[in-house]
Design a protein around this motif. Structure first.
Motif, short mmCIF file in Angstrom:
data_model
loop_
_atom_site.label_atom_id
_atom_site.label_comp_id
_atom_site.label_asym_id
_atom_site.label_seq_id
_atom_site.Cartn_x
_atom_site.Cartn_y
_atom_site.Cartn_z
N VAL A 448 48.15 -28.90 -1.30
CA VAL A 448 49.60 -28.87 -1.53
C VAL A 448 49.86 -27.55 -2.25
CG1 VAL A 448 51.57 -29.93 -2.66
CG2 VAL A 448 49.80 -31.36 -1.64
N ILE A 449 50.55 -26.62 -1.58
CA ILE A 449 50.70 -25.25 -2.06
C ILE A 449 52.14 -25.01 -2.53
CG2 ILE A 449 50.45 -22.82 -1.46
CD1 ILE A 449 48.61 -23.80 0.86
N ILE A 450 52.27 -24.41 -3.72
CA ILE A 450 53.59 -24.07 -4.26
C ILE A 450 53.64 -22.57 -4.47
CG2 ILE A 450 55.25 -24.46 -6.12
CD1 ILE A 450 53.81 -27.09 -6.72
N ASN A 451 54.52 -21.88 -3.74
CA ASN A 451 54.67 -20.44 -3.95
C ASN A 451 55.22 -20.19 -5.36
OD1 ASN A 451 53.75 -19.99 -1.41
ND2 ASN A 451 55.68 -19.24 -0.57
N THR A 452 54.62 -19.22 -6.04
CA THR A 452 54.92 -19.00 -7.45
C THR A 452 55.22 -17.54 -7.72
OG1 THR A 452 53.44 -20.82 -8.05
CG2 THR A 452 54.06 -19.29 -9.80
N ASN A 453 56.40 -17.28 -8.26
CA ASN A 453 56.76 -15.94 -8.71
C ASN A 453 56.34 -15.76 -10.17
OD1 ASN A 453 58.11 -14.08 -6.86
ND2 ASN A 453 59.57 -15.75 -6.54
N GLN A 718 43.01 -39.97 -14.10
CA GLN A 718 41.60 -39.81 -14.38
C GLN A 718 40.74 -39.97 -13.13
OE1 GLN A 718 40.60 -38.87 -17.33
NE2 GLN A 718 42.64 -38.96 -18.22
N ILE A 719 41.37 -40.27 -12.02
CA ILE A 719 40.63 -40.48 -10.78
C ILE A 719 40.62 -39.18 -10.00
CG2 ILE A 719 40.51 -41.80 -8.65
CD1 ILE A 719 42.05 -44.02 -10.05
N ASN A 720 39.43 -38.78 -9.58
CA ASN A 720 39.31 -37.57 -8.78
C ASN A 720 40.03 -37.76 -7.45
OD1 ASN A 720 37.73 -36.29 -10.69
ND2 ASN A 720 35.83 -37.13 -9.88
N THR A 721 40.71 -36.73 -7.03
CA THR A 721 41.45 -36.81 -5.78
C THR A 721 40.98 -35.71 -4.84
OG1 THR A 721 43.64 -36.65 -4.79
CG2 THR A 721 43.28 -35.39 -6.80
N ASP A 722 41.06 -36.00 -3.57
CA ASP A 722 40.67 -35.01 -2.57
C ASP A 722 41.76 -33.97 -2.35
OD1 ASP A 722 38.26 -36.27 -2.22
OD2 ASP A 722 39.00 -37.59 -0.65
N VAL A 723 42.97 -34.26 -2.81
CA VAL A 723 44.08 -33.34 -2.63
C VAL A 723 44.09 -32.33 -3.78
CG1 VAL A 723 46.58 -33.10 -2.43
CG2 VAL A 723 45.42 -35.08 -1.41
N ILE A 724 44.19 -31.06 -3.44
CA ILE A 724 44.23 -30.00 -4.46
C ILE A 724 45.63 -29.41 -4.49
CG2 ILE A 724 43.27 -27.78 -5.19
CD1 ILE A 724 40.73 -28.46 -3.70
N TYR A 725 46.24 -29.41 -5.66
CA TYR A 725 47.55 -28.80 -5.86
C TYR A 725 47.33 -27.37 -6.35
CZ TYR A 725 49.65 -33.43 -5.46
OH TYR A 725 50.06 -34.66 -4.98
N THR A 726 47.92 -26.41 -5.67
CA THR A 726 47.69 -25.01 -6.01
C THR A 726 49.01 -24.26 -6.18
OG1 THR A 726 47.63 -24.17 -3.73
CG2 THR A 726 45.58 -25.05 -4.64
N ALA A 727 48.94 -23.21 -7.00
CA ALA A 727 50.04 -22.25 -7.14
C ALA A 727 49.61 -20.97 -6.42
CB ALA A 727 50.34 -21.98 -8.61
N ARG A 728 50.43 -20.53 -5.47
CA ARG A 728 50.08 -19.33 -4.70
C ARG A 728 50.88 -18.14 -5.23
NH1 ARG A 728 49.92 -20.23 1.47
NH2 ARG A 728 52.15 -20.62 1.21
#
Length: 899
Positions: A448-453, A718-728
């Motif tokens: 899940v990618i969020i463009n970041t200024n 606290q549960i590991n998730t396979d989904v990675i949230y990122t700031a681009r």
């Protein structure tokens, strides 16, 4: 403009009439034997009070309704409530249920007991198997004797309206012999009533308060009951259940053993509330008797309190650092959820104490201490202590942690990005398509990618658009500066720092000089575009960062308060340091006079500046003045939202901090101008000649970098998730390049090769701009007689940190070359121009032995005396740096200057 004027006035105005004389300030320049100007006491430790932990309830109050009390007869009070049995109840129950089968033995098997009950009481339902094997009673038979009673609140063991229901049953009862638990006859009769009841576990702290008043109405004249090994208040509930099937079970205390399971009694007690699960279980003294019913019961656990019980077993209680940590732990200064900053005295002392413990403890005990701290200590305090330990411990018992921008993303990414990530997490990644487009959120497989200024991208004042935000806010650069603080903490003494690195003062100066030269080079492309942001734009500053507690980082206001004590103090320090430089001498606390010389001025001025501007009180005052501006904040109070200047990880984001660095560097330049230029001719060599070079085209661009934000959710998920949230983000970078030089040597010799980059200049002028050149690298090479090739590439150099390993954008496997104590490799080349930005590359090849005692930054450490003819072993080259737009297709919008 007001803040800029204040700052310039603060550091560089001449002496004023209200200031002390230069001579007085000059002689007050001390620091507890190490060049301090002020000997001020440490500030008081102030933190909002923490409520003491509440003691757990250990008593159950038995009360009767007021309308029953007038029928109560006198009964002696139980003297030993913890082990109190209730023999008086035997006589009461035998009048109610006269002929139930007797219990053969406490350890009677289930099958034998069932046969006995079926013979005596036909139709009795078979008991259900539970952990304690309780034997339920026959509901219908008892209902004939005792009609249905209203249910009671589970909070107490009181029996409301008991009088009206059982007064026709219980009449005058004979008194109980106080000398014995029961007579043989009474024991036989009670066994007829309660057969097959299992023994109950004894709670840790059980009493029968106010039992006298509760039973007076029912059992007149009964004597005090005597304690037994196995009987306590829980038996009261089960005895009464034989008589009053509809009375609900009371709530157990936190340490109450569980001897009855709700499901076993559902067919008898329909209104029974759920039995709360105890936190701990106590083991009865007669363990052998209860084993047939409850095979194993875990030992009781110690309640969690504000102490350090686990550490007491492995750390000497007389250990100084243990005492300090214990005091702050007990006072609540290390609580989770507090905002940690090294400029909070209480939290810094606790963090340093934890670091000292980890630094000196045996390697086998580190894991225990670390796990204890993870459970009890503020996570940011622990992270700070672990980073220090991994750096300053002599072994590698504590491994290096992940980069700061991974462990604490909120200190490196805009608050709007953090807010969007939390919003998505709450909704499991679901979002309206229109909001998804507006918020620039994209989904790619497990990402899940969020463009970041960068901060300030929404600035509406075109004259104050910050075109250098990508530089000051770079995650690699701010991580590097945090590493410099860990290397040379301001709270660490000169003696300790000198033991770690004998040239630490020189390194501290050189780091900041290198940063400033690199910062000025980044401005070169703006000057060529005639873009010069107004300096007043930095008076007001909005960081656009947020803390985990939801509070934003405070803004700086340009509206200044009147002259105060702290401003006067800063001005006094500035005047006194300039007085020392002018006189070329420093007086120590013991009266010793130390002359400033070419060999020692960098070291002494560094210690002088650190002892005053980075002393505890001065450092807090300076950061309060510049961090909050006119908004202000109490220096000695806990602040849940400190400014960006209160964290080494965020300091470089503030444009005004770069101004402060430049002001401090002027002290060194002021003294170096007093010295005559050094003779550079002694480093010239006729045995070494640079005869050729190959310099490729150097190109910069903005590359995409995805930063994992999953640690933002560590307090919530606290549960590991396979989904990675990122700031681009877009970060400045350059295409790979190599320098190659041909060097002719007349001898076999080890040489030192040094590369510098600076602004465009002519040969003579370049030496005058010595402070604007920064070192690319310095390395040794063996030259053989004849032609030699000297090559250099930033990607193969050991001088730089490469953080591609943590770029989620990259899919290829790569090695982890991140090192927060090295300058980021992506930032060694300043942004170029489409048609090329001219710069100057300097190469020096000199015998290693000739530079044995050369200062850091040589030969651009200060002014040099040179001849005006080029020599063989150093050269200036004019190069061009180009910039191109990233043609890679990528959805979303970024600030135009990041193309």
């Amino acid at each position: 403009m007001y803040l800029t004027a204040m700052f310039l006035w603060l550091f560089f105005l001449g002496n004023v009439s209200s200031s002390p004389t230069g001579d007085e300030l000059f002689r007050s320049l001390i620091n507890e034997g190490e060049l301090a100007l002020n000997d001020e006491a440490f500030i008081k430790h102030i933190l909002p009070g923490v409520l003491p932990p509440q003691k757990p309830a250990t008593q159950i109050t038995l009360q009767l309704e007021d309308d029953v009390k007038h029928r109560v007869l006198e009964l002696p009070t139980s003297k030993e409530p913890e082990m109190q049995s209730i023999p008086e109840l035997e006589d009461e129950i035998k009048h109610v249920v006269p002929e139930l089968p007797s219990q053969k033995s406490e350890t009677q098997s289930k099958s034998e007991l069932e046969d006995d009950i079926k013979h005596e009481v036909p139709g009795l339902l078979p008991p259900q198997e539970t952990e304690t094997q309780s034997i339920p009673e026959q509901d219908d038979e008892i209902k004939d004797v005792v009609p249905e009673l209203p249910s009671q609140k589970p909070e107490t063991l009181s029996i409301p309206e008991l009088e009206g229901d059982i007064k026709h049953i219980v009449s005058e009862l004979p008194p109980q012999n106080p000398e014995t638990l029961s007579t043989t006859e009474q024991e036989d009769e009670i066994k007829q009533v309660v057969s097959g009841l299992p023994p109950f576990q004894k709670p840790e702290t059980q009493s029968i308060p106010e039992l006298e008043d509760n039973i007076k109405n029912i059992t007149p004249g009964l004597s005090t009951a005597q304690k037994t090994e196995m009987q306590n208040i829980p038996e009261l509930e089960d005895h009464i259940k034989h008589v009053l099937p509809k009375v609900p079970s009371p709530r157990k205390p936190e340490t109450q053993s569980v001897s009855v399971v709700e499901d076993d009694f559902k067919h008898i007690l329909p209104g029974l509330p759920p039995t709360p699960k105890p936190e701990t279980q106590s083991i009865p003294e007669t363990e052998d008797e209860i084993k047939p019913v409850v095979p194993e019961v875990p030992p009781p656990q110690k309640p969690e309190t504000h102490s350090i019980p686990e550490l007491e077993d492995i750390i000497d209680k007389d250990n100084e650092h243990y005492k300090i940590l214990s005091q702050h732990f007990a006072a609540g200064h290390t609580l989770k959820g507090l905002t940690f900053t090294i400029y909070d005295d209480n939290m810094r002392e606790a963090a340093v104490a934890l670091f000292r413990i980890l630094q000196n403890i045996d390697e086998s005990k580190i894991t225990i201490i670390r796990e204890w701290a993870r459970k009890h200590i503020n996570k940011d305090i622990l992270e700070y202590a672990l980073r220090l330990t991994s750096l300053h411990r002599r072994d590698d018992a504590v491994k290096e942690l992940e980069p700061p921008f991974v462990t604490k993303p909120n200190l490196f990414l805009n608050s709007e990005t953090i807010h969007k990530a939390l919003m998505l997490k709450i909704h499991n990644g679901n979002i309206d398509p229109q909001e998804e487009e507006i918020y620039q959120i994209f989904k790619e497989q497990d990402l899940v990618i969020i463009n970041t200024n960068y901060s300030g991208w929404n600035q509406q004042n075109l004259n104050c658009i910050d075109y250098l935000d990508y530089f000051r806010q770079d995650i690699g650069l701010n991580s590097y500066y945090y590493g410099m603080h860990l290397l040379y903490p301001f709270w660490m003494s000169n003696n300790e720092l000198s033991a770690i690195d004998s040239r630490y003062a020189e390194h501290y100066y050189y780091i900041h000089r290198h940063l400033m030269a690199r910062y000025k080079m980044e401005k070169q492309h703006l000057f060529k575009k005639s873009i010069i942001p107004d300096s007043k734009c930095y008076d007001d500053f909005i960081p656009n960062l947020s803390y985990e507690n939801g509070l934003p980082f405070p803004s700086r206001s340009s509206v200044q308060a009147g002259l105060n004590e702290e401003q006067t103090r800063m001005k006094s320090i500035d005047i006194a340091i300039k007085e020392c430089i002018t006189r070329g001498v420093i007086f120590m606390e013991n009266g010793t006079k130390v002359d400033l010389t070419e060999e020692n001025y960098v070291e002494l001025l560094t210690k002088l500046i650190r002892a005053n501007y980075e002393s505890i009180q001065a450092a807090k005052s300076l950061r309060a003045l510049l961090g909050y501006g006119g908004n202000g904040y109490l220096l000695d109070s806990y602040n849940p939202a400190p400014s960006v200047l209160h964290h080494p990880q965020t300091t470089l984001r503030d444009p005004f901090y770069w101004t402060m660095i430049e002001m401090l560097l002027k002290y060194y330049k002021q003294y170096s101008h007093i010295l005559p230029p050094y003779d550079f001719s002694r480093y010239q060599s006729e045995d070494i000649a640079i005869i050729g070079y190959s310099i490729p085209r150097i190109t910069t661009y903005f590359d995409y970098y995805q930063i994992s934000m999953n640690n933002v959710f560590r307090n919530y998920d606290q549960i590991n998730t396979d989904v990675i949230y990122t700031a681009r983000q877009k970060r400045i970078k350059h295409l790979p390049f190599n320098f190659s030089f041909s060097v002719d040597s007349k001898v076999n010799k080890t040489v030192l090769v040094k590369l510098f980059l600076g602004p465009s200049c002519e040969y003579v002028r370049c030496w005058d701009l010595y402070s604007e050149f920064y070192e690319l690298d310095a390395f040794t090479q063996e030259l053989e007689e004849g032609l030699n090739i000297v090559k250099w590439s930033s990607e193969t150099s050991s001088k730089y940190s490469i953080d591609d390993y943590f770029n989620v954008e990259l899919k290829t496997s790569r090695n982890n070359r991140f090192n927060m104590f090295k300058f980021p490799e992506n930032m060694i080349i300043p942004q170029g121009l489409n048609n090329g930005l001219n710069a100057t590359l300097f190469l020096l090849v000199v015998p290693e032995s000739a530079t044995y005692k050369a200062p850091l930054g040589f030969p651009f450490h200060r002014q040099a005396l040179i001849n005006y003819t080029e020599t063989n072993n150093y050269k200036f080259y004019t190069i061009s740096i180009y910039h191109k737009e990233n043609t890679r297709e990528m959805e979303g919008y970024y600030s135009p200057h990041l193309n």
